[in-house]
Design a protein around this motif. Sequence first.
Motif, PDB file in Angstrom:
ATOM      1  N   ASN A  63      11.986  26.879 -38.054  1.00 51.03           N
ATOM      2  CA  ASN A  63      12.244  28.306 -37.550  1.00 51.03           C
ATOM      3  C   ASN A  63      13.293  28.792 -38.527  1.00 51.03           C
ATOM      4  O   ASN A  63      13.891  29.893 -37.967  1.00 51.03           O
ATOM      5  CB  ASN A  63      12.819  28.112 -36.213  1.00 51.03           C
ATOM      6  CG  ASN A  63      14.075  27.294 -35.808  1.00 51.03           C
ATOM      7  OD1 ASN A  63      14.822  27.013 -36.836  1.00 51.03           O
ATOM      8  ND2 ASN A  63      14.378  26.894 -34.712  1.00 51.03           N
ATOM      9  N   ASP A  64      13.621  28.192 -39.745  1.00 51.72           N
ATOM     10  CA  ASP A  64      14.434  28.729 -40.428  1.00 51.72           C
ATOM     11  C   ASP A  64      14.021  28.892 -41.754  1.00 51.72           C
ATOM     12  O   ASP A  64      14.162  27.828 -42.838  1.00 51.72           O
ATOM     13  CB  ASP A  64      15.872  27.909 -40.521  1.00 51.72           C
ATOM     14  CG  ASP A  64      17.032  28.562 -41.341  1.00 51.72           C
ATOM     15  OD1 ASP A  64      16.484  29.853 -41.810  1.00 51.72           O
ATOM     16  OD2 ASP A  64      17.983  27.923 -41.781  1.00 51.72           O
ATOM     17  N   PRO A  65      13.190  30.002 -42.365  1.00 49.48           N
ATOM     18  CA  PRO A  65      12.593  29.890 -43.607  1.00 49.48           C
ATOM     19  C   PRO A  65      13.648  29.258 -44.839  1.00 49.48           C
ATOM     20  O   PRO A  65      13.149  28.951 -45.765  1.00 49.48           O
ATOM     21  CB  PRO A  65      12.143  31.301 -43.827  1.00 49.48           C
ATOM     22  CG  PRO A  65      12.090  31.911 -42.419  1.00 49.48           C
ATOM     23  CD  PRO A  65      13.031  31.139 -41.582  1.00 49.48           C
ATOM     24  N   THR A  66      14.868  29.743 -44.777  1.00 52.34           N
ATOM     25  CA  THR A  66      15.910  29.394 -45.681  1.00 52.34           C
ATOM     26  C   THR A  66      15.910  28.017 -45.994  1.00 52.34           C
ATOM     27  O   THR A  66      16.201  27.662 -47.212  1.00 52.34           O
ATOM     28  CB  THR A  66      17.009  30.240 -45.446  1.00 52.34           C
ATOM     29  OG1 THR A  66      17.583  29.570 -44.470  1.00 52.34           O
ATOM     30  CG2 THR A  66      17.271  31.755 -45.097  1.00 52.34           C
ATOM     31  N   CYS A  67      15.562  27.153 -45.014  1.00 51.78           N
ATOM     32  CA  CYS A  67      15.689  25.874 -45.262  1.00 51.78           C
ATOM     33  C   CYS A  67      14.731  25.207 -46.119  1.00 51.78           C
ATOM     34  O   CYS A  67      14.952  24.443 -47.146  1.00 51.78           O
ATOM     35  CB  CYS A  67      15.477  25.276 -43.689  1.00 51.78           C
ATOM     36  SG  CYS A  67      15.682  23.338 -43.849  1.00 51.78           S
ATOM     37  N   ASN A  68      13.465  25.880 -45.939  1.00 51.49           N
ATOM     38  CA  ASN A  68      12.521  25.358 -46.832  1.00 51.49           C
ATOM     39  C   ASN A  68      12.649  25.766 -48.276  1.00 51.49           C
ATOM     40  O   ASN A  68      12.245  25.276 -49.415  1.00 51.49           O
ATOM     41  CB  ASN A  68      11.162  25.878 -46.572  1.00 51.49           C
ATOM     42  CG  ASN A  68      10.838  25.228 -45.092  1.00 51.49           C
ATOM     43  OD1 ASN A  68      10.960  24.062 -44.914  1.00 51.49           O
ATOM     44  ND2 ASN A  68      10.294  26.029 -44.061  1.00 51.49           N
ATOM     45  N   ARG A  69      13.233  27.134 -48.404  1.00 51.68           N
ATOM     46  CA  ARG A  69      13.437  27.621 -49.903  1.00 51.68           C
ATOM     47  C   ARG A  69      14.580  26.691 -50.319  1.00 51.68           C
ATOM     48  O   ARG A  69      14.721  26.658 -51.789  1.00 51.68           O
ATOM     49  CB  ARG A  69      14.040  29.049 -49.809  1.00 51.68           C
ATOM     50  CG  ARG A  69      13.144  30.205 -49.043  1.00 51.68           C
ATOM     51  CD  ARG A  69      11.758  30.111 -49.720  1.00 51.68           C
ATOM     52  NE  ARG A  69      10.961  29.209 -49.523  1.00 51.68           N
ATOM     53  CZ  ARG A  69      10.116  29.401 -48.370  1.00 51.68           C
ATOM     54  NH1 ARG A  69      10.093  30.180 -47.486  1.00 51.68           N
ATOM     55  NH2 ARG A  69       9.166  28.235 -48.378  1.00 51.68           N
ATOM     56  N   ARG A  70      15.741  26.298 -49.605  1.00 51.19           N
ATOM     57  CA  ARG A  70      16.543  25.625 -50.215  1.00 51.19           C
ATOM     58  C   ARG A  70      15.952  24.058 -50.746  1.00 51.19           C
ATOM     59  O   ARG A  70      16.437  23.470 -51.582  1.00 51.19           O
ATOM     60  CB  ARG A  70      17.697  25.003 -49.272  1.00 51.19           C
ATOM     61  CG  ARG A  70      18.739  26.554 -48.888  1.00 51.19           C
ATOM     62  CD  ARG A  70      19.892  26.047 -48.425  1.00 51.19           C
ATOM     63  NE  ARG A  70      19.966  25.299 -47.334  1.00 51.19           N
ATOM     64  CZ  ARG A  70      19.839  25.879 -46.091  1.00 51.19           C
ATOM     65  NH1 ARG A  70      19.491  27.184 -45.851  1.00 51.19           N
ATOM     66  NH2 ARG A  70      19.795  24.839 -44.887  1.00 51.19           N
ATOM     67  N   LEU A  71      15.062  23.759 -49.757  1.00 54.55           N
ATOM     68  CA  LEU A  71      14.576  22.348 -50.238  1.00 54.55           C
ATOM     69  C   LEU A  71      13.745  22.477 -51.623  1.00 54.55           C
ATOM     70  O   LEU A  71      13.678  21.599 -52.330  1.00 54.55           O
ATOM     71  CB  LEU A  71      13.204  21.902 -49.092  1.00 54.55           C
ATOM     72  CG  LEU A  71      14.145  21.003 -48.058  1.00 54.55           C
ATOM     73  CD1 LEU A  71      12.938  21.048 -46.642  1.00 54.55           C
ATOM     74  CD2 LEU A  71      14.696  20.221 -48.291  1.00 54.55           C
TER      75      LEU A  71
ATOM     76  N   LEU B  12      21.964  20.043 -43.928  1.00 55.51           N
ATOM     77  CA  LEU B  12      22.395  18.933 -45.129  1.00 55.51           C
ATOM     78  C   LEU B  12      21.916  19.328 -46.277  1.00 55.51           C
ATOM     79  O   LEU B  12      22.166  18.820 -47.435  1.00 55.51           O
ATOM     80  CB  LEU B  12      21.906  17.577 -44.577  1.00 55.51           C
ATOM     81  CG  LEU B  12      22.186  16.996 -43.248  1.00 55.51           C
ATOM     82  CD1 LEU B  12      21.745  15.669 -42.921  1.00 55.51           C
ATOM     83  CD2 LEU B  12      24.103  17.038 -43.290  1.00 55.51           C
ATOM     84  N   VAL B  13      21.006  20.412 -46.440  1.00 56.60           N
ATOM     85  CA  VAL B  13      20.212  20.673 -47.624  1.00 56.60           C
ATOM     86  C   VAL B  13      21.154  21.215 -48.458  1.00 56.60           C
ATOM     87  O   VAL B  13      21.622  22.217 -48.214  1.00 56.60           O
ATOM     88  CB  VAL B  13      18.973  21.271 -47.604  1.00 56.60           C
ATOM     89  CG1 VAL B  13      18.251  21.671 -48.701  1.00 56.60           C
ATOM     90  CG2 VAL B  13      17.998  20.758 -46.457  1.00 56.60           C
ATOM     91  N   PRO B  14      21.335  20.784 -49.785  1.00 54.12           N
ATOM     92  CA  PRO B  14      22.401  21.558 -50.796  1.00 54.12           C
ATOM     93  C   PRO B  14      21.709  22.993 -51.254  1.00 54.12           C
ATOM     94  O   PRO B  14      20.611  23.125 -51.195  1.00 54.12           O
ATOM     95  CB  PRO B  14      22.338  20.477 -51.949  1.00 54.12           C
ATOM     96  CG  PRO B  14      21.914  19.297 -51.381  1.00 54.12           C
ATOM     97  CD  PRO B  14      20.864  19.476 -50.170  1.00 54.12           C
ATOM     98  N   GLY B  15      22.613  23.934 -51.399  1.00 61.05           N
ATOM     99  CA  GLY B  15      22.274  25.024 -51.867  1.00 61.05           C
ATOM    100  C   GLY B  15      22.267  25.149 -53.397  1.00 61.05           C
ATOM    101  O   GLY B  15      22.381  24.153 -54.040  1.00 61.05           O
ATOM    102  N   ALA B  16      22.137  26.321 -53.904  1.00 60.40           N
ATOM    103  CA  ALA B  16      22.236  26.556 -55.424  1.00 60.40           C
ATOM    104  C   ALA B  16      23.542  25.933 -56.122  1.00 60.40           C
ATOM    105  O   ALA B  16      24.574  26.109 -55.508  1.00 60.40           O
ATOM    106  CB  ALA B  16      22.100  27.967 -55.749  1.00 60.40           C
ATOM    107  N   GLY B  17      23.283  25.544 -57.104  1.00 56.22           N
ATOM    108  CA  GLY B  17      24.364  25.067 -57.935  1.00 56.22           C
ATOM    109  C   GLY B  17      25.110  23.714 -57.432  1.00 56.22           C
ATOM    110  O   GLY B  17      26.230  23.359 -57.633  1.00 56.22           O
TER     111      GLY B  17
END
Length: 455
Positions: free
Chosen positions: A210-218, A275-280
């Motif tokens: 339910n959080d599209p940003t999670c898949n983009r971070r993956l 827990l998924v790391p972001g950019a950088g």
Amino acid sequence: MNRLVRSLLAFGLATTQVLATAAVSSAAPDIKDRIAALPGVRIISEGTSGTARTFVLGIQQPADHRKPRGQQFEQRFSLLHKDDSKPMVLHTSGYQLSGTIGASEPARLVDGNQLSVEQRFFTPSRPAPADWDDLNIWQAANDHHRIVLAFKKIYRSKWLSTGASKGGMTSIYHRRFFPRDVDATIAYVAPNDVVNDRDVYGEFIRNVGNDPTCNRRLEGVQRQILQNRDALVQRLEAKGYTYKQFGSAHRALEVLVLDTPFTFWQYGTQEQCALVPGAGASVDDLWTFIDKTVGWDFYTDAGVAPYDTYYYQAGTQLGWPEADESAVRDLLRYPGSSVPRTMVPAEIKFPRFDRHAMKDVDRWVRYEGSRLLFVYGQNDPWSAEPFRLGPGTRDSLAFAVPGGNHGSNIAKLPEKERAAATAAVQRWAGASASVLSLDVGPDPDSLDALRARRG
């Protein structure tokens, strides 16, 4: 005391002794002796688990059931015995036999006995020499059929079959070829890849949760790992891992990267998106994330070697999820590597992929299947292509655990569906709805057990 009274007392005592002796002689033999009397069955070890008796057993099986008098091998399996009057659950692991003997969820729901079977070709249940053409779903179904026939001489009550993931698939394949061996089947998180080259797994993973940003971070993690591949490969090689099966550590790294979103959702939860790391992200952050969620050690020679049997089956009959390379295609050096052939030693030859096997099983489920219960996880990628009930499926149910992963089961269903599933299992087994479901040892289909089997 007069002579008549003494004579009567003596006669009564003698009669009691005769009756006691007759009762002992007519008592049923011990379960160990009854098992040992079954043709081709060997007791390897015995023990206890709670109030149940446990046995690790071996049975002589034909390497090729079309040639029953030909080459033989010993197939391992285990027995959790409570009482021969209780229902029996045939638990198919689809993989190796677990090191511990525990009751599956259906066995707990009906307070039943359980047989757990190691899949053929997983060591030590492998013919020697091994003809890999003998590893297919029909041969494995015949293995289970022979075990059922042998143990129905002891356990004459209702029989259920069950399994999770590949074990669930295996239980359905057995029913397709021998539909009357058991009274019902409960299959957990069992994929059904009917047409192998027509996958929806990639689309499912891009939109799961339910959080599209999670898949983009993956996807971002995938790219950052490949952008830092030299530093990460250096760490892997420093740990002593080897990669002969993959051809190189860099190729193994790419397979891991492509598997990362799938594995994250297979075993993780929506909450773990934090827990998924972001950019950088730093190399340390990337290393820690993969170590906790995917596992560096699986994508090594030692990690994949125990699963050549699974990958052979996936590459010849079962099918496999096509890796989604879209997010990292420009960074790949070895595109197309995430396939079963990569995981199996070159000396084991693959026959032409059987495009009819899964279609046949799917057709049976939808048009001839009966007393089937499927439980899936809403967020589990393996549930993207499930078994589906059809117009000819009778007395069957299918449920999905909201937000569930690859550890989904009846206990995790919403209350109303949990009650319906439990009632069906107990009805099929002829068990009372008030039966006490006793935990005996670890659940062989728990999430930890599934993760240990990687499937």
